[in-house]
Design a protein around this motif. Structure first.
Motif, PDB file in Angstrom:
ATOM      1  N   ASN A   1       0.879  -1.415   0.082  1.00 17.11           N
ATOM      2  CA  ASN A   1       0.024   0.157   0.120  1.00 17.11           C
ATOM      3  C   ASN A   1       0.815   1.122   0.038  1.00 17.11           C
ATOM      4  N   LEU A   2       2.112   1.358   0.839  1.00 17.72           N
ATOM      5  CA  LEU A   2       2.757   2.438   1.077  1.00 17.72           C
ATOM      6  C   LEU A   2       3.574   2.655  -0.398  1.00 17.72           C
ATOM      7  N   GLN A   3       4.090   1.449  -1.020  1.00 20.37           N
ATOM      8  CA  GLN A   3       4.657   1.655  -2.481  1.00 20.37           C
ATOM      9  C   GLN A   3       3.883   2.114  -3.358  1.00 20.37           C
ATOM     10  N   THR A   4       2.655   1.895  -3.441  1.00 23.33           N
ATOM     11  CA  THR A   4       1.599   2.387  -4.392  1.00 23.33           C
ATOM     12  C   THR A   4       1.317   3.744  -4.266  1.00 23.33           C
ATOM     13  N   ARG A   5       1.391   3.936  -3.210  1.00 24.54           N
ATOM     14  CA  ARG A   5       1.089   5.539  -2.498  1.00 24.54           C
ATOM     15  C   ARG A   5       2.244   6.340  -3.217  1.00 24.54           C
ATOM     16  N   LEU A   6       3.561   5.857  -2.883  1.00 22.36           N
ATOM     17  CA  LEU A   6       4.839   6.451  -3.448  1.00 22.36           C
ATOM     18  C   LEU A   6       4.851   6.547  -4.689  1.00 22.36           C
TER      19      LEU A   6
END
Length: 238
Positions: free
Chosen positions: A137-142
């Motif tokens: 999820n965090l990598q997608t947001r990044l």
């Protein structure tokens, strides 16, 4: 009933191994050789030709820990290669210990636009026990932030390092961390399919002790050279 595979065996054994893993982790933390981030500029302009705006973001490996000068690190080595064809306007936003969340927070305040971004993250997400789902999820947001807010046409996502190969880590700690780093990297490979400009960069370096820095945890100058060459080649293909 599903038979657990190698990727899941460490999850099953983690509880009975917990006392050993805790002792090993504490020993590594207490005795680890702490290397500083290299000295040198963290932004600049180099080369001649079409303009190329480059951002390198991430953790201690992106920051260049393991060498003395930024010219020996990923930033210096990559810029020198790209500057043969482009006028490279580059910036380094990386700090020892940063997770994906830390990097995302940092880049939220960055008011700039880039053509190419190179990321190096994952090790600290593993050691901070970030779950596979949260990491994805965090990598997608990044990636959304890099491509939409910062305008990156290409994002080179460096693979999560294979931590089982870190000389500084004893067994079975290396195996457990290596399994989790592999899971996080599998998530990276899956999620970047939703981003046409994202490129996954595996670092399949040979088993060579000269590729590790003195702390047995970070890249050596030779490893940074191979890494920079791999990024440059991937960008040329793109």
């Amino acid at each position: 009933m599903k038979v657990p595979g190698l990727m899941d065996a460490d999850r099953i054994l983690r509880i009975p191994l917990l006392p050993v893993l805790a002792v090993q982790a504490l020993h590594v933390r207490r005795n680890a050789q702490r290397l500083p981030e290299p000295i040198g500029p963290r932004k600049g302009r180099e080369g001649h030709g079409p303009r190329l705006r480059l951002l390198i973001a991430g953790d201690s490996s992106a920051a260049g820990v393991g060498v003395d000068y930024q010219s020996q690190a990923l930033s210096g080595q990559l810029v020198s290669r790209l500057a043969r064809q482009y006028c490279v306007e580059w910036r380094l936003e990386a700090t020892t210990g940063h997770t994906t969340q830390d990097t995302l927070n940092r880049l939220q305040n960055l008011d700039a636009t880039f053509d190419v971004v190179v990321t190096a993250l994952g090790v600290n997400d593993v050691t901070r026990l970030v779950s596979q789902r949260k990491f994805a999820n965090l990598q997608t947001r990044l990636l959304n932030h890099l491509s939409k807010k910062l305008g990156a046409r290409h994002v080179v996502v460096t693979a999560v390092p294979r931590m089982e190969r870190f000389p500084a880590l004893p067994q079975p700690l290396a195996w457990v961390l290596g399994r989790q780093s592999s899971r996080l990297d599998q998530s990276l490979q899956c999620l970047i399919k939703d981003f046409p400009g994202a490129l996954h960069l595996p670092l399949d370096f040979p088993d060579d002790p000269t590729l590790a820095a003195a702390d047995g945890y970070h890249p050596s100058p030779k490893a940074y050279q191979l890494w920079a060459e791999a990024v440059a080649n991937l960008l040329r293909q793109a």
